[in-house]
Design a protein around this motif. Structure first.
Motif, mmCIF file in Angstrom:
data_model
loop_
_atom_site.group_PDB
_atom_site.id
_atom_site.type_symbol
_atom_site.label_atom_id
_atom_site.label_comp_id
_atom_site.label_asym_id
_atom_site.label_seq_id
_atom_site.Cartn_x
_atom_site.Cartn_y
_atom_site.Cartn_z
ATOM 1 N N ALA A 1 -13.943 -33.134 -14.256
ATOM 2 C CA ALA A 1 -14.980 -33.601 -15.174
ATOM 3 C C ALA A 1 -16.263 -33.943 -14.434
ATOM 4 N N VAL A 2 -16.144 -34.653 -13.313
ATOM 5 C CA VAL A 2 -17.328 -35.015 -12.525
ATOM 6 C C VAL A 2 -17.985 -33.759 -11.956
ATOM 7 N N LEU B 1 -20.034 -32.090 -14.685
ATOM 8 C CA LEU B 1 -21.267 -32.820 -14.982
ATOM 9 C C LEU B 1 -22.300 -32.642 -13.871
ATOM 10 N N THR B 2 -21.855 -32.650 -12.635
ATOM 11 C CA THR B 2 -22.773 -32.444 -11.521
ATOM 12 C C THR B 2 -23.342 -31.029 -11.541
ATOM 13 N N HIS C 1 -23.837 -29.322 -14.223
ATOM 14 C CA HIS C 1 -24.823 -29.337 -15.308
ATOM 15 C C HIS C 1 -26.134 -29.965 -14.844
ATOM 16 N N THR C 2 -26.049 -31.030 -14.058
ATOM 17 C CA THR C 2 -27.249 -31.649 -13.489
ATOM 18 C C THR C 2 -28.025 -30.641 -12.657
ATOM 19 N N THR D 1 -28.104 -35.202 -16.453
ATOM 20 C CA THR D 1 -26.657 -34.966 -16.394
ATOM 21 C C THR D 1 -26.057 -34.683 -17.758
ATOM 22 N N PHE D 2 -26.526 -35.374 -18.783
ATOM 23 C CA PHE D 2 -25.850 -35.296 -20.075
ATOM 24 C C PHE D 2 -26.643 -34.584 -21.164
ATOM 25 N N LEU E 1 -18.193 -43.600 -18.535
ATOM 26 C CA LEU E 1 -19.040 -43.610 -17.344
ATOM 27 C C LEU E 1 -18.366 -44.353 -16.191
ATOM 28 N N GLY F 1 -19.996 -37.171 -7.649
ATOM 29 C CA GLY F 1 -20.895 -38.029 -8.416
ATOM 30 C C GLY F 1 -22.140 -38.378 -7.631
ATOM 31 N N GLY G 1 -24.536 -35.456 -7.662
ATOM 32 C CA GLY G 1 -25.333 -35.379 -8.886
ATOM 33 C C GLY G 1 -26.519 -36.310 -8.842
#
Length: 376
Positions: A11-12, A15-16, A18-19, A185-186, A290, A323, A326
């Motif tokens: 998951a992390v 997200l990274t 995506h960043t 990130t989101f 988070l 994390g 990111g």
């Protein structure tokens, strides 16, 4: 436990990634060099008790280039510290600057939306573009021209150019970089710009450029009169009225020191975080996720080492480092400080959780205020 940590790691990592995609491919970066616009622009500056820090902002506005038809309209919103005197001293007899005195706050309005609405509707003759600037923002010489150029190039009604956030204290470095990190990130930037959904919107009021006709069509700040996060709500109203919004990295155009002290930073975030998340249940879910994704991994790594499971510890440590990565990507994309601040990213997210809890706690007791006025 190993499977659980592996899920966290994936998951992390997503997200990274995506960043990185947002920062490298979709983030708009207006040119900071010489550029000129021909349409009339009004820079609007709302002030309330800003005597100690408005001078650099004003000097930068008076030094703007590339906008031949530029007006600067300042509104003193009931200041008690001599803010208007500072404005007069800095501006001198420059004919481009007009100083207005704010009207009393009507029922149902919060202070900043009311000040911005007065500025937008009391500017005569009417300009084609309005640029809202906060007193803690210092623009580079071509910032207004560059932002207006990007607004038109994007075909947008509203452009939010996020300034470079100036950090000096440990509290600054822990909390302030989360602003850019969260939306990089989101928030799917390209989808946000293309979508007409009001829920898919973001904006920062420090440096906001809008097409005046589209602004009025959306109802302007009168449509968000009672909103704490008036910038985001204004972006949503623009979408509801058929307009488009765009986000940009404005770190080469503007710098902003949002808060001078820890109490100011703490209270500044406290007044608005409840409005960011909405219902307490939603806030609980988001903050829990988070904390799980970005604060728990180093704790799990330490616990796994103590328990003699190095494989689990390694996976958890990798999740922590992803994390951190990111956070580094976000900082480098927006002119922020990456090292060593990013290593403390789990602590930063923990601080965000505490500030969110404090925000809901004080709101429930009707003790939220800002600049001497209640905000909820």
């Amino acid at each position: 436990m190993r499977c659980f940590v592996l899920v966290l790691l994936v998951a992390v990592a997503a997200l990274t990634a995506h960043t990185l995609v947002n920062a490298a491919r979709w983030l708009r970066r207006p040119a900071a060099g010489p550029v000129e616009v021909t349409e009339p622009v009004a820079v609007l500056l709302p002030l309330r008790d800003e005597a100690t820090r408005v001078a650099p902002c004003l000097r930068a506005l008076l030094a703007q280039r590339g906008v031949p038809d530029l007006r600067i309209v300042v509104l003193d919103d009931g200041s008690a510290d001599g803010t208007a005197d500072v404005v007069r001293a800095v501006a001198g007899d420059d004919p481009r600057l007009t100083l207005l005195t704010g009207a009393a706050l009507p029922p149902g309005w919060l202070g900043k939306p009311h000040a911005c609405w007065q500025l937008a509707t009391r500017t005569d003759p009417a300009p084609a573009v309005l640029a809202f600037v906060d007193a803690d923002v210092v623009l580079t010489p071509y910032a207004v021209a560059a932002a207006v150029t990007e607004l038109r190039a994007a075909g947008a009604t509203l452009l939010s150019a996020y300034p470079r956030i100036v950090v000096r204290t440990a509290a600054d470095r822990l909390v302030q970089p989360l602003l850019q990190w969260l939306w990089l990130t989101f928030l799917p930037l390209r989808a946000m710009e293309r979508s007409s959904r009001p829920s898919l919107a973001a904006a920062g009021g420090q440096f906001l450029v809008v097409d005046r006709a589209g602004y009025l069509r959306a109802g302007g700040h009168a449509a968000v009169a009672d909103k704490v996060l008036e910038d985001i709500e204004l972006a949503r109203e623009v979408k509801r009225s058929g307009g488009r919004i765009a986000l940009a990295d404005g770190s080469r155009l503007a710098a902003c020191r949002m808060y001078e002290t820890w109490p100011q930073l703490r209270d500044g975030y406290t007044k608005s975080l409840w409005a960011s998340f909405g219902h307490p249940a939603a806030a609980t879910l988001v903050v829990a996720l988070l904390l799980l994704l970005f604060t728990a991994p180093p704790l799990i790594a330490l616990g796994a080492l103590a328990a003699g499971t190095p494989a689990v510890a390694g996976l958890a440590a990798l999740a922590w480092l992803l994390g951190v990565a990111g956070r580094v990507v976000s900082a480098r994309a927006t002119g922020g400080r990456a090292w060593p601040d990013a290593l403390a990213h789990p602590v930063s997210v923990g601080f965000l959780g505490w500030l969110t809890l404090r925000s809901y706690h004080l709101r429930k007791r009707r003790r939220l205020s800002w600049r001497g006025r209640p905000v909820s």
